[in-house]
Design an enzyme around this catalytic site. Structure first.
Site, mmCIF file in Angstrom:
data_model
loop_
_atom_site.group_PDB
_atom_site.id
_atom_site.type_symbol
_atom_site.label_atom_id
_atom_site.label_comp_id
_atom_site.label_asym_id
_atom_site.label_seq_id
_atom_site.Cartn_x
_atom_site.Cartn_y
_atom_site.Cartn_z
ATOM 1 C CG HIS A 171 -1.848 1.158 1.326
ATOM 2 N ND1 HIS A 171 -2.857 1.274 1.201
ATOM 3 C CD2 HIS A 171 -1.527 2.493 2.164
ATOM 4 C CE1 HIS A 171 -3.389 2.306 1.392
ATOM 5 N NE2 HIS A 171 -2.582 3.051 2.175
ATOM 6 N NE ARG A 219 -9.658 -6.400 -0.826
ATOM 7 C CZ ARG A 219 -8.723 -6.589 -0.345
ATOM 8 N NH1 ARG A 219 -7.656 -7.673 -0.947
ATOM 9 N NH2 ARG A 219 -8.125 -5.862 0.844
ATOM 10 C CD GLU A 279 -10.699 -4.396 3.224
ATOM 11 O OE1 GLU A 279 -10.079 -4.226 1.910
ATOM 12 O OE2 GLU A 279 -10.765 -3.556 3.969
ATOM 13 C CD GLU A 316 -4.493 -5.429 2.239
ATOM 14 O OE1 GLU A 316 -5.639 -5.979 2.183
ATOM 15 O OE2 GLU A 316 -4.340 -4.242 2.871
ATOM 16 C CG HIS A 339 -8.600 -7.291 4.456
ATOM 17 N ND1 HIS A 339 -9.009 -7.136 5.862
ATOM 18 C CD2 HIS A 339 -8.120 -6.211 3.938
ATOM 19 C CE1 HIS A 339 -8.857 -5.689 6.127
ATOM 20 N NE2 HIS A 339 -8.267 -5.362 4.796
ATOM 21 C CG HIS A 353 -11.551 1.518 2.373
ATOM 22 N ND1 HIS A 353 -12.230 1.327 3.574
ATOM 23 C CD2 HIS A 353 -10.445 0.954 2.572
ATOM 24 C CE1 HIS A 353 -11.488 0.808 4.623
ATOM 25 N NE2 HIS A 353 -10.466 0.483 3.837
ATOM 26 C CD GLU A 385 -8.297 -3.477 -1.775
ATOM 27 O OE1 GLU A 385 -7.065 -3.720 -2.532
ATOM 28 O OE2 GLU A 385 -8.467 -3.319 -0.441
ATOM 29 C CG ASP A 436 -7.214 -3.432 10.777
ATOM 30 O OD1 ASP A 436 -6.827 -4.114 9.598
ATOM 31 O OD2 ASP A 436 -7.987 -2.695 10.602
ATOM 32 C CE1 TYR A 490 -7.384 2.308 1.421
ATOM 33 C CE2 TYR A 490 -7.534 2.772 4.021
ATOM 34 C CZ TYR A 490 -7.020 1.954 2.931
ATOM 35 O OH TYR A 490 -6.279 1.038 3.119
ATOM 36 C CG ASP A 548 -9.279 -0.120 -0.752
ATOM 37 O OD1 ASP A 548 -10.465 -0.455 -1.044
ATOM 38 O OD2 ASP A 548 -8.810 -0.604 0.537
#
Ligand code: MG
Length: 415
Positions: A126, A281, A260, A337, A310, A210, A234, A314, A157, A208
């Site tokens: 990323h 993903r 995700e 990723e 994903h 998002h 994404e 986190d 994002y 992404d």
């Protein structure tokens, strides 16, 4: 005599300032235990309660070899199913049982999934930047260490940081992460024009969304990004709006990755079976661990849909290892990723914890080298936990703010 579950414990730790939750399943065999990831970073105390108060009493004394039986038992025991908190708790135990299975067999997990079809796993990283020049500098740093696929974002994002409502919003609009869809689309197209101008076709590019724009805006974006030949776009739509994927397909040849935030088979069956996405993903712990992820990977293979699990900050190194073991044995693997540890002296993201703390807490994290990630060949997942180190990094239960994304009229937008 059967090896049984003797104890189940949760370990909460935040070596890089992100809340991680790992489940340790101890067995009747001295020294034999497994680790699983149940990280729901922003609800970790709820996951901990499900594991400690409900799954442990349900499972202690049961045969560790019966992973499928125990997964179904955990999934059905609370009657209501497929919630994120429940699934993360189940995942913690499920991954740990697979870890134990590998240790009992004396094999790394990819062997139990049919063996390697590739020696290592290609990853995407990323890259972000304050402006386009800064973004390109950061892309170059990854290119220099061999990364071949880069996710490009400019200014997070598409929004800024959590702050007071900007100009153009109504008086009294609350604080938030504000995003103007029109500006975002225009800037994103400009960004890819700039990046392709600088790097040509030498790298694969990902972006992404998002879930941060309306579905019809996502149709427009996918169409306008066509000339830049993305590897994929994404999460262009929210999990509540996946019927719109068909419209994106009709309008554009830009490949789509979605999932995700998926929680259950109802969410992925239709897009995969109708070939509305190119990459699935999911977040392994969010769907309940290795057991459902393997079923999903094999299901997607039948429809020519590839995996791009994903792999954010986190989730714990235990889950990163789970991703990599499935990837190594999956014919329909696409790309992984990766947010793992950088090579020594390479720092691009500002971490709140000391650099390298993650490795001290979780020895055995798969290693990055020249565009690929390699697991170690230890039995099971190959990742351990140093509990004495883990305890030095307590989790933070404060209310999260980055998820408070807002449109310019001040109303909330999926984050
Ligand atoms: Mg994403």
């Amino acid at each position: 005599m059967a090896v049984t579950i003797k104890d189940i414990r949760t370990i909460c730790t935040a070596p890089e300032g992100i809340n991680l939750l790992v489940v340790k399943v101890e067995t009747s065999e001295p020294g034999l235990y497994g680790l699983g990831c149940g990280t729901f970073a922003y609800r970790y105390l709820a996951v901990k309660t499900v594991v400690d108060e409900y799954l442990k009493p349900l499972l202690v004394g049961r045969d560790v070899s019966q992973i499928e039986e125990l997964w179904q038992l955990m999934n059905q025991n609370g009657y209501w199913r497929n919630g994120g908190i429940e699934n993360n708790a189940i995942s913690g135990v499920d991954m740990a049982l697979w870890d134990i299975k590998g240790k009992m067999a004396g094999m790394p997990l990819y062997q139990l999934f049919g063996g390697k079809v590739r020696e290592a796993v290609p990853v995407y990283r990323h890259a972000d930047g304050r402006d386009l020049q800064d973004l390109c500098d950061n892309i170059q740093k990854y290119v220099n260490i061999g990364v071949k696929t880069i996710r490009c974002q400019c200014g997070g994002y598409g929004g800024g940081t959590y702050s007071a409502a900007p100009a153009g919003t109504p008086a009294g609009a609350p604080k938030g992460v504000y995003l103007d869809a029109k500006t975002y689309i225009k800037n994103t197209v400009k960004m890819f024009d700039f990046v392709r101008g600088r790097f040509g076709d030498s790298i694969d590019l990902v972006h992404d969304v998002h879930e941060r724009i309306a579905p019809s805006d996502a149709v427009q974006l996918a169409r306008e990004l066509e000339p830049y030949h993305l590897k994929f776009l994404e999460d262009p739509v929210s999990i509540e709006q996946t019927q719109w994927l068909a419209r994106i397909r009709e309008a554009s040849s830009t490949p789509i990755a979605e999932g995700e935030l998926f929680n259950n088979p109802q969410e992925w069956q239709y897009p995969i079976a109708n070939r509305l996405i190119d990459y699935i993903r999911c977040h392994l712990s969010q769907i309940g661990g290795i057991t459902p992820a393997r079923k999903l990977q094999i299901f997607a293979e039948q429809f020519g849909v590839r995996t791009a699990w994903h792999g954010p900050g986190d989730m714990s190194p235990v889950a990163h290892a789970a991703n990599v073991h499935i990837d190594l044995a999956a014919q329909n693997f696409g790309v992984q990723e990766w947010s793992g540890i950088e090579p020594p002296n390479f720092v691009i993201q500002k971490l709140s914890g000391p650099h390298g703390a993650l490795l001290e807490v979780f020895p055995g994290l798969p290693e990055y080298k020249d565009g690929y990630v390699y697991p170690n060949d230890n039995p099971g997942l190959g990742v351990d936990i140093n509990e004495a180190e883990a305890i030095k990094y307590p989790c933070n239960p404060e209310v999260v703010t980055w998820t408070q994304t807002r449109k310019m009229d001040g109303s909330l937008q999926t984050p």
